[in-house]
Design a protein around this motif. Structure first.
Motif, PDB file in Angstrom:
ATOM      1  N   ALA A 125       1.092  -1.993  20.846  1.00 13.07           N
ATOM      2  CA  ALA A 125       0.874  -1.391  19.527  1.00 13.07           C
ATOM      3  C   ALA A 125       2.005  -1.760  18.588  1.00 13.07           C
ATOM      4  CB  ALA A 125       0.759   0.125  19.659  1.00 13.07           C
ATOM      5  N   GLN A 126       3.228  -1.765  19.100  1.00 14.73           N
ATOM      6  CA  GLN A 126       4.371  -2.126  18.260  1.00 14.73           C
ATOM      7  C   GLN A 126       4.299  -3.595  17.880  1.00 14.73           C
ATOM      8  OE1 GLN A 126       8.097  -1.242  20.177  1.00 14.73           O
ATOM      9  NE2 GLN A 126       8.968  -0.407  18.306  1.00 14.73           N
ATOM     10  N   ARG A 127       3.865  -4.421  18.839  1.00 17.99           N
ATOM     11  CA  ARG A 127       3.717  -5.836  18.543  1.00 17.99           C
ATOM     12  C   ARG A 127       2.729  -6.034  17.398  1.00 17.99           C
ATOM     13  NH1 ARG A 127       0.053  -8.054  22.787  1.00 17.99           N
ATOM     14  NH2 ARG A 127      -1.327  -6.855  21.446  1.00 17.99           N
ATOM     15  N   ASP A 128       1.597  -5.350  17.481  1.00 19.74           N
ATOM     16  CA  ASP A 128       0.585  -5.514  16.435  1.00 19.74           C
ATOM     17  C   ASP A 128       1.088  -4.995  15.092  1.00 19.74           C
ATOM     18  OD1 ASP A 128      -2.190  -4.765  18.707  1.00 19.74           O
ATOM     19  OD2 ASP A 128      -1.078  -6.630  18.323  1.00 19.74           O
ATOM     20  N   ALA A 129       1.857  -3.922  15.124  1.00 16.83           N
ATOM     21  CA  ALA A 129       2.412  -3.401  13.875  1.00 16.83           C
ATOM     22  C   ALA A 129       3.380  -4.407  13.257  1.00 16.83           C
ATOM     23  CB  ALA A 129       3.114  -2.069  14.117  1.00 16.83           C
ATOM     24  N   TYR A 130       4.195  -5.048  14.086  1.00 15.72           N
ATOM     25  CA  TYR A 130       5.105  -6.072  13.564  1.00 15.72           C
ATOM     26  C   TYR A 130       4.345  -7.321  13.140  1.00 15.72           C
ATOM     27  CZ  TYR A 130       9.530  -3.746  14.427  1.00 15.72           C
ATOM     28  OH  TYR A 130      10.594  -2.887  14.369  1.00 15.72           O
ATOM     29  N   ALA A 131       3.243  -7.620  13.835  1.00 12.47           N
ATOM     30  CA  ALA A 131       2.408  -8.750  13.393  1.00 12.47           C
ATOM     31  C   ALA A 131       1.858  -8.458  12.013  1.00 12.47           C
ATOM     32  CB  ALA A 131       1.278  -8.984  14.388  1.00 12.47           C
ATOM     33  N   ARG A 132       1.416  -7.221  11.825  1.00 10.82           N
ATOM     34  CA  ARG A 132       0.890  -6.846  10.511  1.00 10.82           C
ATOM     35  C   ARG A 132       1.957  -7.036   9.441  1.00 10.82           C
ATOM     36  NH1 ARG A 132      -0.903  -0.866   8.422  1.00 10.82           N
ATOM     37  NH2 ARG A 132      -0.755  -1.443   6.218  1.00 10.82           N
ATOM     38  N   ARG A 133       3.185  -6.627   9.777  1.00 12.21           N
ATOM     39  CA  ARG A 133       4.279  -6.759   8.817  1.00 12.21           C
ATOM     40  C   ARG A 133       4.613  -8.228   8.583  1.00 12.21           C
ATOM     41  NH1 ARG A 133      10.343  -4.456   9.161  1.00 12.21           N
ATOM     42  NH2 ARG A 133       9.415  -2.689  10.213  1.00 12.21           N
ATOM     43  N   GLY A 134       4.677  -9.000   9.663  1.00 12.94           N
ATOM     44  CA  GLY A 134       4.991 -10.423   9.526  1.00 12.94           C
ATOM     45  C   GLY A 134       3.943 -11.149   8.696  1.00 12.94           C
ATOM     46  N   ASN A 135       2.683 -10.818   8.911  1.00 13.28           N
ATOM     47  CA  ASN A 135       1.624 -11.438   8.118  1.00 13.28           C
ATOM     48  C   ASN A 135       1.743 -11.059   6.652  1.00 13.28           C
ATOM     49  OD1 ASN A 135       0.378 -12.850  10.228  1.00 13.28           O
ATOM     50  ND2 ASN A 135      -0.771 -11.040  10.857  1.00 13.28           N
ATOM     51  N   ALA A 136       2.102  -9.804   6.405  1.00 10.11           N
ATOM     52  CA  ALA A 136       2.302  -9.374   5.014  1.00 10.11           C
ATOM     53  C   ALA A 136       3.439 -10.173   4.383  1.00 10.11           C
ATOM     54  CB  ALA A 136       2.608  -7.884   4.964  1.00 10.11           C
ATOM     55  N   MET A 137       4.514 -10.375   5.132  1.00  9.72           N
ATOM     56  CA  MET A 137       5.631 -11.153   4.610  1.00  9.72           C
ATOM     57  C   MET A 137       5.172 -12.566   4.269  1.00  9.72           C
ATOM     58  SD  MET A 137       8.435  -9.808   7.371  1.00  9.72           S
ATOM     59  CE  MET A 137       9.688 -11.045   7.065  1.00  9.72           C
ATOM     60  N   ARG A 138       4.412 -13.161   5.173  1.00 11.22           N
ATOM     61  CA  ARG A 138       3.961 -14.537   4.930  1.00 11.22           C
ATOM     62  C   ARG A 138       3.066 -14.615   3.707  1.00 11.22           C
ATOM     63  NH1 ARG A 138       4.941 -17.328  10.033  1.00 11.22           N
ATOM     64  NH2 ARG A 138       3.426 -18.932   9.557  1.00 11.22           N
ATOM     65  N   LEU A 139       2.223 -13.603   3.514  1.00 12.80           N
ATOM     66  CA  LEU A 139       1.381 -13.593   2.315  1.00 12.80           C
ATOM     67  C   LEU A 139       2.228 -13.526   1.057  1.00 12.80           C
ATOM     68  CD1 LEU A 139      -1.536 -11.253   3.462  1.00 12.80           C
ATOM     69  CD2 LEU A 139      -1.730 -13.669   2.817  1.00 12.80           C
ATOM     70  N   HIS A 140       3.416 -12.955   1.158  1.00  9.41           N
ATOM     71  CA  HIS A 140       4.331 -12.912   0.022  1.00  9.41           C
ATOM     72  C   HIS A 140       5.214 -14.149  -0.033  1.00  9.41           C
ATOM     73  CE1 HIS A 140       3.365  -8.539  -0.249  1.00  9.41           C
ATOM     74  NE2 HIS A 140       3.600  -8.763  -1.521  1.00  9.41           N
ATOM     75  N   GLY A 141       4.941 -15.103   0.858  1.00 11.32           N
ATOM     76  CA  GLY A 141       5.723 -16.324   0.830  1.00 11.32           C
ATOM     77  C   GLY A 141       7.090 -16.191   1.471  1.00 11.32           C
ATOM     78  N   VAL A 142       7.247 -15.184   2.306  1.00 15.50           N
ATOM     79  CA  VAL A 142       8.550 -14.938   2.939  1.00 15.50           C
ATOM     80  C   VAL A 142       8.480 -15.382   4.400  1.00 15.50           C
ATOM     81  CG1 VAL A 142      10.243 -13.173   3.545  1.00 15.50           C
ATOM     82  CG2 VAL A 142       8.960 -13.010   1.392  1.00 15.50           C
ATOM     83  N   ASP A 143       9.604 -15.885   4.920  1.00 21.24           N
ATOM     84  CA  ASP A 143       9.612 -16.402   6.290  1.00 21.24           C
ATOM     85  C   ASP A 143       9.515 -15.261   7.307  1.00 21.24           C
ATOM     86  OD1 ASP A 143      13.009 -16.405   7.333  1.00 21.24           O
ATOM     87  OD2 ASP A 143      12.313 -15.683   5.376  1.00 21.24           O
ATOM     88  N   ALA A 144       8.634 -15.445   8.300  1.00 20.42           N
ATOM     89  CA  ALA A 144       8.489 -14.465   9.375  1.00 20.42           C
ATOM     90  C   ALA A 144       7.937 -15.170  10.598  1.00 20.42           C
ATOM     91  CB  ALA A 144       7.532 -13.342   8.957  1.00 20.42           C
ATOM     92  N   GLN A 145       8.491 -14.821  11.758  1.00 16.41           N
ATOM     93  CA  GLN A 145       7.977 -15.383  13.006  1.00 16.41           C
ATOM     94  C   GLN A 145       7.830 -14.261  14.009  1.00 16.41           C
ATOM     95  OE1 GLN A 145      10.263 -18.802  14.567  1.00 16.41           O
ATOM     96  NE2 GLN A 145      11.391 -18.622  12.660  1.00 16.41           N
ATOM     97  N   LEU A 146       6.767 -14.330  14.798  1.00 21.75           N
ATOM     98  CA  LEU A 146       6.594 -13.369  15.876  1.00 21.75           C
ATOM     99  C   LEU A 146       6.956 -14.072  17.174  1.00 21.75           C
ATOM    100  CD1 LEU A 146       5.540 -10.404  15.726  1.00 21.75           C
ATOM    101  CD2 LEU A 146       3.450 -11.244  16.787  1.00 21.75           C
ATOM    102  N   LEU A 147       7.989 -13.610  17.838  1.00 25.34           N
ATOM    103  CA  LEU A 147       8.446 -14.253  19.065  1.00 25.34           C
ATOM    104  C   LEU A 147       7.999 -13.468  20.286  1.00 25.34           C
ATOM    105  CD1 LEU A 147      12.189 -14.933  18.142  1.00 25.34           C
ATOM    106  CD2 LEU A 147      10.196 -16.349  17.648  1.00 25.34           C
TER     107      LEU A 147
END
Lengths: 417, 989, 84
Positions: A125-147
Motif C-alpha cells: 500500500a505504501q509502495r502504491d501511495a509513493y507510486a501515485r506521488r511519483g507519477n504526480a511529480m512526473r506529470l509536473h515535469g519533476v524527476d521521480a523514480q520508484l526503486l
C-alpha cells in the motif's frame, strides 16, 4: 565586496581586513513602502525579491531578535520538490529551480547539494501511495523514480534488510532533492537584500499595528518606535497567531514544537537524504560530518522551542530500526523550533481580510525547502496584489470553501500533519 | 614496560596490577584506575590526535568529559566507538584504541598541509567561494570537503550491544558527587527524602580526587569513599556511578545515561552496554562543579599545554607527571595550587606567571621559597614547539623572557556547569565577582551548589550543599537535626577575567576542536556577526563535540571586548540537551530489529502457520496473506485458487483484526446517529447495518457494521487501521461533546476472535458446525445477527458479507479462536473448506466495488465513494455541515469508478494516474488515480477501482492509466465499480 | 511532561493523545461550524486543552497548561464538568 576565490585570496594576503559587514544593521526610518515582519528565511527572501525582481527597495525587514534565529537557523536543511498534490507541487518545484541557481544569484555559497532524497516504503500500500506521488511529480515535469529493494540496497547497503520488523521494499527517489546550508541561505539573502537598499532592522519587535479610520493597516508599532508602511507582510511562522491577534485575526494555525538532532562529526556514511517509512525518522549527513536527523512533532501546542524525551526516543528508535550501525554514533545536540502547523498541512500566502496586511504562514515543519519560492511568491503578492501562478492555491479562505491541500489526508487536526 | 612519567607513589591506581593495551597498534601498560589518557601520559605520549580543520597535532588538554582534543576511536570492528575521549575512557586489559582524522599516520599526517592554506581557511571562508563553476560545489568541492570532515568513522556494522531503559522517581535528584553533592545527598537522606545521586565518574568525590585537601581530618578521597558508604546505608537512596545526567525536561523529568559496561572489554552476558534513565524528581540540586577555562594565546593548542586543574589531576589522582619541566600561567588563585602540586611531585617548575598584578601572599611564598621565578602581571605570548619546547612570556615591564618547558599549565578561571538549568530556558547571568556565568534566579525546584554556583572554597561548598538540601527538604515538608559539617578550609579562589594574552596573531585558539582562532572572532565581528548566536554559527565556535564547554566563554569574552560591551550585555547561548554526547543506541533501547514494534498475532496464527500461510504486516498485526498449496510456485496461483474456492464452495478468513467496540446504554442509538451519516437509532434488535462516519471536516473517516443485540446493547466494527482512532472518537463524542448521553463504550478488539465463512456452501457448513443453531434464511436473514453458545462459551453469529457471497461471521472469545478454527476445518473437510488470506479477501471486495482503506484515504467524501445517498437528511451528524462546502460538493470531484483493461490482459496498478486518451502527460491533464487493483479470477481479467473526475457520468469511456514510474500506459475502460453480481443476488437467500 | 490524571495520578505524557484547544465549542447548527473546525486562538501562554488518556483510564481530560513554559497547572475530567 564580491565573494570569489580571487577576492578571498587577496584578502588572505591582507589579513582579511577588507571584508565589510555582511548586511547593514539599519536603524528604522519613519516609513517604508513595504514592511516585512519576520527575519527568518522567508522574510529575508521576500525582501530580496521585492528589491531585485520588482524594483521595490524602500523596504524594511523587522526582526525581533537576530536574523535567522528561529526555525530558519535550526532546521534539518532538506530541500525537495516531491509533493503529490497539484496545489503544492508546482510551488515546490519552483523553489527547487530557484535553489539550483541560488549561489550565483546571491553571490553566496549556500552549499546547495542535490544528493537525492529517498523515501522508503515497507508495504504494498505504501509502495502504491509513493507510486501515485511519483507519477504526480512526473506529470509536473519533476524527476521521480520508484526503486525496488535491490536498487535501494545498492544505494544504501547499511540499511537493515535482514532483521527488520518492517523490511524495506523500495523507495521513491528524487535525485534533485538534497540539502542546503540554512545559515548561508539566511545570511546570503540578507547580504543581497541589504546591498539593494533593504533596511534590515534587528532587535525590533512588532508590538501593535497602526490603522486608519477605515481599519486598513498603515504601519506598525515596534519596540523601536512606530514605523509607517504602505503594506505590511507577516512572515513570522510559529508566531503568526500572536501577531495576527493584535489585529483581531484568528488563523487556522496551531504552534507546535519540532525537535531536530545532530550527531558528532563522522567520516562520510550517508550519501543523501533518507526517510524511514515505518516510523518517524529521516536523516542526512552534513558537510561537517554530523548526522542531521529528526522525526515527528511532539504533538502539543508549544512556544517553548524545546521538546521532551519521548520524541528523542521515538526518533532514535526509528533510526536504529532503519540503520542499526548508528547505535554507537552519539547524539550531540538537539534543538526545537516553533512550527506554524496549518489545518491542512499546507501554507498560506495571501491577503488577509484587513486591507494592507498580507500573510505568509502555515509552513508546518516544511518551510526551509520553500524559502526561495516563498520569498518570490510573497514578493509577487506584495508587489502586484495578485498571487503568483505557483502559489494560487495557498489562499486563506480555502478552509472555508473546502479547497484544502492535505498531503497526508488527516484533516483539520494540525498535530497530525 | 617502563612508564617513565609515572610518579613513584601516589594516585588512586592499583599499582599491584598491570593492564596491557594498544594505541595505534603499539603496546603499552597501565593500571586499574587509569584512564587511557593517564596511562599514555605515563608513557610520555604527547600526540593524541589531529584537529578538525588544520590537522594540527594535539595532545591532552583536560582530564574530563569536556576534552576537545584527545579524541580516539575505542575498540574495533562492530564495537568501534569513534570520538571517544581518552580522558574519560577507563583503562581495561586488552583495550584497543586508534587515533582519528589523520592519514597516513598520527605523526605524519598529510592533511596538515591545510595549515599552509590557513590564511584562506578562516571562519566562513566557504561561504565566499566554491561557487564557480555552477555545478562544481556538488561535483568537486563538496565531496572533498565531506571526505575531510568528521573526526572518527563509524564501523558501518550493526551495533552488537544492547541498551536498557529504566525509570526512577525521587524527592531529590543530586547531580554530582563532589563535596557539595555528597553533603547535599547525605543531608537530604538524613531528612527522610528519597534521593538519587548520580555522578559521571566511577568514583565519588569530584575534584576531591584531584586535589591534595583534607576534610574532617581525612584525605578528600577517603572522606568521599566513607561518605559514599554512609549513603549506601540509606535504603531510599539510589547511587548511580558512571552516570551522566544529560538533560532536564518538563515536570522534573531528567534523562541520564549510565555507562554500565563501557569500562569492560565487552558487556557481561545479559548486561546492557549502557542504561538510559528517566528520573522524575520533585527537586534537583546541581552539584556539577565548574570546568576550568584556558587562555587564548599563540600556540595555546600545542601538545604539552594543559589546563592547570588537569595537571593537578594527573599528578594527584593518577600519579602521572604530564611533563618534566613546567610553566604555570594563571589568572586565578587555583593555578598556584597546581604550581604547589608540581613541586610536591618533584616536577621542575620553571616559572609561575600570574596575569594579575597580585595574588595572595600565602600562595606566592612557598613558590618563591622553592626558587621558582614568579612573574606577577606577566603574560604568556606564545607556546613554541610541537610538542611543547618553550614558553615565551613578557613580564610586567614588557621585557621578554623565554622558558624551556615541556608542560604549560594554564588556569584561566572557572565556568560553573549549569547547562542543565539552561535546558528549560534559564540562561545563566554574568556574575562579576567570579568572572563567570552562573545561575541567577533559577526555578523554584532547582538549586546550584558548590563550584556549580561559583562557591569555590571547600568549606563553602559543604555549606552550600547543606543549605540547598535543607531548603529542598523544607519545601517537601521534611526536616531533621543535622550533625555539624566536617572540618574543611576555603583555599583562596580569586579570579580575574583574562581572555587573551599576547598578540594572538597566529594560531591562538578559542575553540580547539573546530580550530576557531581569536582572529576568526575578530573577522566575525568585522562582518557584523555580533550576537553570541551569530558568532557561534558563523565561526562554529562551541559547535564541536565538547559543545563549547572549554572555549565558549572565552569566545564571549573576546566578542564583548571586540564590540565594546560587557559580558553581562553580551549574554550567553542557550544550552541544549544532551550535556555530553549520548549514544543513539541508548535512546533506542530494546526497540530494535524485530522488536522495533510489537508483533500482534490473531487467535488463528499458529494454526495458519501450520498450514504454511505466508504472512503480511497489517499495522502491527501479522495476517495470513495467502495459503500456498504444494506445487504452487507463484502467489497468484494461491490467491486465484482461494477466490475461486470461496465463490464456488466455501472459504474461511480470519477477520479478527478489525476494530470492535461494545456500546451499552439507552442512548447508544442517538450517539450513533450523530457519528454515522446514516440512521442507526432505527436499527431493530437482531440486525446489523453498514455505516460510514465522517470527520468533522466532512471527509470519510471510517466504515464498519453496527449490530444491535439488545435494546441497550450494541456492537460496532471498524477497519483494522482505524480501530484506535474510532475508539478515541467515540470517547470524545460521549465524554466531551454529549456527556449527557447515557453511553458506555469499551474496546473489545482483542477480546473476540472473528472468522468470516463465505461461499454458496457456507450455510451447509454452518449447519454441520453449529447443529443447535437455526441458520435458515428465515431465522438468520441477510444482515441478521444472533448470539449463541459454543462449547460453553459466549459466541456471536452475524450474516454479513464483504465478499459478496452468502456469508457469515462467527465470533468467539479470543482464547477459543484456535479451537474454533480447527473445529471448523474438521467439520469443513467434506465441504472443501478453503482458508483464504488478505489478498483473496481484497480481490473479492474489489470485485464487489467496496471502498476500503485505499479509497477511505483521507481525501474522499461519501459522495465521492458513491455513498452520498446514505447520508440521512433527517438528522445532524459529525461532518454534515463541512461536507456541504463548495469544493466538497463540486461535481468535478473524483468519483469511484471501476476500470478494466481494453485489451483484457494488461495489469492496471494502484498509484497510476488517469488521463484522457490523447491528452499530453502533464499535470493539467490529470483526471484522477487508481486506488485499488487486482487480477479477477472470477472475471478472468485484471480490474481496478479508481477515483475519476466526474466518474459517475463517464461509464463506457476510454481512459489512459499513466504510470511512468513503473511502466508504460494502459488503455482502460471506465465501468461501474461493482464488477460482479451487481444486484447482490448471491448475498441473499 | 506529566499529566495529573484525576483517576490515575501523575502520568507520563507518553500515555496520552493530544487533541488541542478545548475552548472551541461545537455548535448545534451551521452557524459557527467553520470557526469551530478551523480557527484557533493558539495563545502563547495559558491554554486549556483536551488530552485523552489512551493508555490508561481512557478518559478525556481538560488540562490547563502554559504553552510557553509547558507547565501543567491542573486537569479535570471532561465528563465531570470539564466538557464544553
Amino acid at each position: 565586496m564580491r565573494y570569489s576565490i580571487l577576492n578571498l585570496a587577496r584578502q588572505a594576503w591582507r589579513g582579511h581586513t577588507g571584508w565589510g559587514r555582511a548586511w547593514r544593521d539599519a536603524a528604522p526610518r519613519d516609513g517604508y513602502d513595504v514592511v516585512i515582519v519576520g527575519g527568518g528565511g522567508h522574510g529575508l527572501a521576500t525582501a530580496y525579491y521585492l528589491a531585485r525582481v520588482h524594483g521595490i527597495t524602500n523596504v524594511a525587514l523587522l526582526e525581533r531578535g537576530w536574523i535567522g534565529g528561529g526555525n530558519a537557523g535550526r532546521n534539518t536543511t532538506i530541500i525537495r520538490s516531491n509533493y503529490a498534490l497539484p496545489g503544492n507541487e508546482p510551488f515546490y518545484e519552483w523553489a527547487m529551480q530557484l535553489w539550483e541557481g541560488l549561489e550565483q544569484e546571491l553571490n553566496y555559497n549556500a552549499m546547495v547539494s542535490q544528493r537525492g532524497v529517498l523515501n522508503l516504503f515497507h508495504s504494498d500500500a505504501q509502495r502504491d501511495a509513493y507510486a501515485r506521488r511519483g507519477n504526480a511529480m512526473r506529470l509536473h515535469g519533476v524527476d521521480a523514480q520508484l526503486l525496488g529493494a535491490d536498487a535501494v540496497r545498492a544505494m544504501a547497503p547499511f540499511l537493515d534488510f535482514e532483521n527488520a520488523r518492517f523490511p524495506v521494499q523500495g523507495g521513491l527517489l528524487q535525485e534533485r532533492g538534497g540539502t542546503a546550508r540554512h545559515d548561508a541561505v539566511n545570511w546570503g539573502y540578507a547580504r543581497a537584500a541589504s546591498a539593494l537598499g533593504v533596511d534590515i532592522i534587528q532587535n525590533c519587535e512588532v508590538t501593535g499595528f497602526l490603522r486608519d479610520a477605515a481599519g486598513a493597516i498603515t504601519g506598525v508599532e515596534t519596540s523601536r518606535g512606530a514605523i509607517r508602511a504602505g503594506k505590511v507582510g507577516l512572515a513570522v511562522a510559529g508566531m503568526s497567531s500572536e501577531v495576527a491577534a493584535k489585529v483581531g485575526l484568528r488563523l487556522p494555525i496551531e504552534s507546535h514544537v519540532l525537535q531536530a538532532f545532530v550527531s558528532e562529526g563522522l567520516k562520510p556514511l550517508i550519501p543523501g537524504v533518507i526517510t524511514f517509512g515505518a516510523g518517524h525518522f529521516y536523516v542526512s549527513q552534513s558537510d561537517k560530518g554530523g548526522l542531521v536527523f529528526g522525526g515527528d512533532i511532539d504533538g502539543y501546542n508549544s512556544y517553548a522551542q524545546r521538546g521532551n524525551l519521548p520524541v528523542v526516543e521515538d526518533v532514535c528508535e526509528g533510526g536504529m530500526a532503519l540503520m542499526p550501525m548508528i547505535g554507537r554514533a552519539r547524539l550531540l545536540r538537539s534543538w526545537g523550533g516553533i512550527m506554524d502547523m496549518s489545518m491542512d498541512g499546507s501554507p498560506i500566502i495571501d491577503h488577509t481580510p484587513i486591507p494592507g496586511l498580507y500573510l505568509n504562514a502555515g509552513w508546518c515543519y516544511g518551510g526551509f525547502k520553500a524559502t526561495p519560492a516563498s520569498g518570490w511568491c510573497f514578493a509577487h503578492l506584495l508587489a502586484r496584489d495578485e498571487a503568483h501562478e505557483t502559489a494560487r492555491a495557498f489562499t486563506l479562505d480555502r478552509f472555508r470553501t473546502g479547497h484544502l491541500i492535505d498531503e497526508k489526508g488527516v484533516g483539520a487536526q494540525p498535530n497530525l500533519h | 614496560m617502563t612508564q617513565p612519567f609515572r610518579l613513584g607513589a601516589g594516585g588512586l591506581i592499583d599499582r599491584s596490577r598491570t593492564l596491557h593495551f594498544t594505541f595505534d597498534g603499539k603496546p603499552y601498560t597501565g593500571h586499574p584506575g587509569d584512564t587511557l589518557a593517564s596511562a599514555l601520559l605515563a608513557h610520555g605520549t604527547r600526540l593524541f590526535g589531529r584537529s578538525f580543520k588544520y590537522h594540527r597535532p594535539r595532545g591532552v588538554l583536560t582530564a574530563g568529559s569536556e576534552e576537545p582534543n584527545a579524541l580516539i576511536t575505542l575498540r574495533s570492528g562492530a564495537r568501534a566507538e569513534p570520538n571517544t575521549r581518552a580522558t574519560t575512557a577507563e583503562l581495561f586489559d586488552g583495550l584497543e584504541a586508534s587515533s582519528q582524522n589523520r592519514w597516513p599516520s598520527l605523526k605524519f599526517d598529510l592533511m596538515a598541509v591545510n595549515q599552509l592554506a590557513s590564511p584562506l581557511f578562516v571562519a566562513g571562508f566557504y561561504y565566499k567561494t566554491f561557487m564557480w563553476p555552477a555545478k562544481a560545489w556538488e561535483k568537486i568541492y563538496e565531496p572533498l570537503v565531506r571526505r575531510a570532515a568528521g573526526l572518527g568513522a563509524l564501523s558501518g556494522l550493526e551495533d552488537p550491544d544492547h541498551y536498557e531503559h529504566d525509570h526512577a522517581f525521587c524527592d531529590l535528584l543530586v547531580v554530582g558527587a563532589g563535596p557539595a553533592g555528597l553533603i547535599a545527598a547525605l543531608d537530604a537522606a538524613r531528612s527522610g527524602l528519597s534521593v538519587v545521586l548520580a555522578d559521571e565518574a566511577p568514583l565519588a568525590g569530584g575534584l576531591l580526587l584531584a586535589e591534595r585537601v583534607s576534610i574532617g581530618g581525612q584525605s578528600g578521597a577517603d572522606w568521599a569513599a566513607a561518605t559514599l558508604a554512609e549513603l549506601a546505608s540509606y535504603p531510599s537512596l539510589r547511587i548511580l556511578p558512571r552516570t551522566t545526567v544529560f538533560g532536564r525536561f518538563d515536570d522534573g523529568e531528567h534523562g541520564a545515561i549510565e555507562r554500565v559496561a563501557d569500562h569492560l572489554p565487552i558487556p557481561l552476558p545479559g548486561q546492557p552496554r549502557q542504561r538510559l534513565w528517566k528520573i522524575v524528581a520533585r527537586r534537583t540540586i546541581l552539584a556539577t562543579g565548574a570546568t576550568e577555562r584556558p587562555i587564548v594565546f599563540d600556540g595555546n593548542d600545542r601538545p604539552g599545554v594543559m589546563l592547570a586543574s588537569a595537571v593537578s589531576t594527573y599528578l594527584n589522582r593518577y600519579g602521572v607527571a604530564p611533563g618534566r619541566r613546567a610553566v604555570v600561567f594563571t589568572a586565578c588563585d587555583s593555578g598556584w595550587q597546581t604550581a604547589a602540586d608540581l613541586l610536591a611531585a618533584g616536577v621542575a617548575l620553571a616559572a609561575v606567571i600570574d596575569a594579575r598584578g597580585q595574588a595572595p601572599a600565602s600562595l606566592i611564598a612557598p613558590i618563591r621559597a622553592a626558587g621558582v621565578p614568579v612573574l606577577l602581571g606577566g603574560q604568556v605570548v606564545a607556546a613554541k614547539g610541537s610538542p611543547l619546547r618553550a614558553v615565551i612570556a613578557r613580564d610586567a615591564s614588557g621585557a621578554a623572557q623565554r622558558f624551556a618547558a615541556d608542560l604549560l599549565a594554564v588556569a584561566g578561571g572557572w565556568n560553573p556547569q549549569v547547562a542543565l538549568a539552561g535546558h528549560l530556558g534559564h540562561r545563566p547571568d554574568w556574575r562579576e565577582g567570579i568572572a563567570a556565568y552562573a545561575l541567577g534566579d533559577g526555578p523554584a525546584d532547582l538549586a546550584a551548589v558548590g563550584a556549580a554556583d561559583g562557591v569555590y572554597g571547600l568549606a563553602g561548598a559543604l555549606a552550600s550543599g547543606r543549605a540547598a538540601a535543607q531548603a529542598a527538604a523544607q519545601a517537601l515538608g521534611q526536616s531533621a537535626a543535622l550533625p555539624p559539617l566536617p572540618l574543611a578550609e576555603d583555599a583562596p579562589h580569586g579570579v580575574s577575567p583574562v581572555w587573551a594574552s599576547g598578540p594572538c596573531r597566529g594560531k591562538a585558539f578559542v575553540d580547539f576542536q573546530h580550530d576557531v582562532t581569536a582572529s576568526d572572532v575578530t573577522l566575525a565581528v568585522q562582518e557584523g556577526f555580533t550576537s553570541v548566536e551569530h558568532l557561534k554559527r558563523y565561526t562554529t565556535l562551541g559547535m564541536a563535540t565538547d559543545q563549547g564547554r572549554v572555549g565558549q566563554v572565552n569566545g564571549h569574552g573576546l566578542l564583548a571586548a571586540a564590540t565594546g560591551r560587557t559580558l553581562a550585555e553580551t549574554g550567553t547561548i542557550r544550552a541544549r540537551p544532551p550535556v555530553v554526547p549520548v549514544a543513539i543506541g541508548a535512546f533506542g533501547g530494546h526497540h530494535r530489529g524485530r522488536h522495533f514494534r510489537p508483533t500482534r498475532h490473531t487467535a488463528s496464527h499458529d494454526w495458519a502457520a501450520e498450514r504454511g500461510a505466508v504472512f503480511v504486516d497489517v499495522g502491527q498485526w501479522k495476517r495470513a496473506q495467502w495459503y500456498p498449496q504444494p506445487g504452487e510456485t507463484h502467489w497468484r496461483q494461491s490467491v486465484d485458487r482461494e477466490v475461486n474456492a470461496t465463490r464456488n464452495g466455501v472459504g474461511l478468513c480470519d477477520v479478527s483484526t478489525l476494530g470492535k467496540i461494545e456500546l451499552i446504554g439507552p442512548d447508544v442509538g442517538t450517539l450513533l446517529d450523530r457519528l454515522y451519516i446514516n440512521l442507526f437509532s432505527t436499527l431493530p434488535v437482531g440486525k446489523a447495518r453498514y455505516g460510514l462516519m465522517l470527520r468533522e471536516d466532512g471527509i470519510a473517516m471510517d466504515d464498519g457494521t453496527v449490530t444491535r443485540f439488545a435494546p441497550n446493547r450494541w456492537f460496532m466494527t471498524t477497519t483494522t487501521a482505524n480501530a484506535a482512532r474510532v475508539m478515541q472518537h467515540i470517547d470524545f463524542a460521549r465524554q466531551v461533546l454529549w456527556p449527557y448521553l447515557d453511553v458506555q463504550a469499551a474496546s473489545v478488539t482483542e477480546q473476540w476472535a472473528t472468522f468470516s465463512l463465505a461461499g454458496p456452501k457456507a450455510r451447509d457448513l454452518l449447519r454441520a458446525a453449529l447443529p443447535e443453531v437455526d441458520v435458515s434464511n428465515e431465522a438468520l436473514p441477510y444482515m441478521g445477527a444472533t448470539t449463541l453458545r459454543w462449547q460453553g462459551h459466549a459466541a456471536r453469529l452475524y450474516r454479513l458479507s464483504f465478499s459478496g457471497e452468502l456469508a457469515y461471521e462467527i465470533s468467539v472469545p479470543a482464547a477459543q479462536g484456535d479451537a474454533l478454527v480447527r473445529h471448523l476445518f474438521a467439520v469443513g473437510a467434506p465441504f472443501g473448506l478453503t482458508p483464504y488470506g488478505t489478498e483473496a479477501l481484497g480481490v473479492m471486495r474489489i470485485e464487489k466495488g467496496h471502498p476500503a482503506g485505499n479509497e477511505l484515504n483521507g481525501w474522499t467524501t461519501a459522495a465521492d465513494l458513491g455513498l452520498g445517498r446514505m447520508a440521512s437528511k433527517k438528522k445532524d451528524f459529525i461532518g454534515r455541515v463541512m461536507a456541504q462546502r463548495p469544493a466538497m460538493v463540486d461535481p468535478a470531484r473524483p468519483r469511484l469508478v471501476g476500470l478494466v483493461p481494453e485489451d483484457g490482459v494488461s495489469a492496471i496498478r494502484a498509484g497510476g494516474h488517469l488521463l484522457a486518451p490523447g491528452a499530453a502527460p502533464v499535470a493539467a491533464s490529470d483526471e484522477g488515480y487508481v486506488s485499488s487493483a487486482c487480477y479477477s479470477p472470477t472475471l478472468g481479467h485484471p480490474i481496478a477501482l479508481a477515483m475519476l473526475a466526474r466518474g459517475a457520468d463517464r461509464h463506457g469511456e476510454t481512459i489512459i492509466v499513466h504510470d511512468p514510474v513503473r511502466g508504460g500506459d494502459v488503455l482502460a475502460r471506465v465501468v461501474d465499480p461493482v464488477f460482479f453480481d451487481p444486484a447482490g443476488e448471491r448475498l441473499r437467500g | 511532561m506529566r499529566i495529573p490524571c484525576p483517576f490515575c495520578g501523575s502520568r507520563d505524557s507518553r500515555e496520552f493523545v493530544t487533541r488541542g484547544d478545548a475552548a472551541p465549542t461545537r455548535p448545534n447548527g451551521e452557524e459557527g461550524m467553520f470557526a469551530y473546525v478551523y480557527l484557533r486562538d493558539n495563545p502563547a501562554g495559558a491554554l486549556e486543552e483536551w488530552w485523552y488518556h489512551a493508555q490508561g483510564c481512557r478518559q478525556w481530560l481538560r488540562v490547563s497548561r502554559n504553552t510557553r513554559t509547558h507547565q501543567v497547572s491542573g486537569a479535570i475530567l471532561a465528563c465531570q464538568g470539564g466538557a464544553a
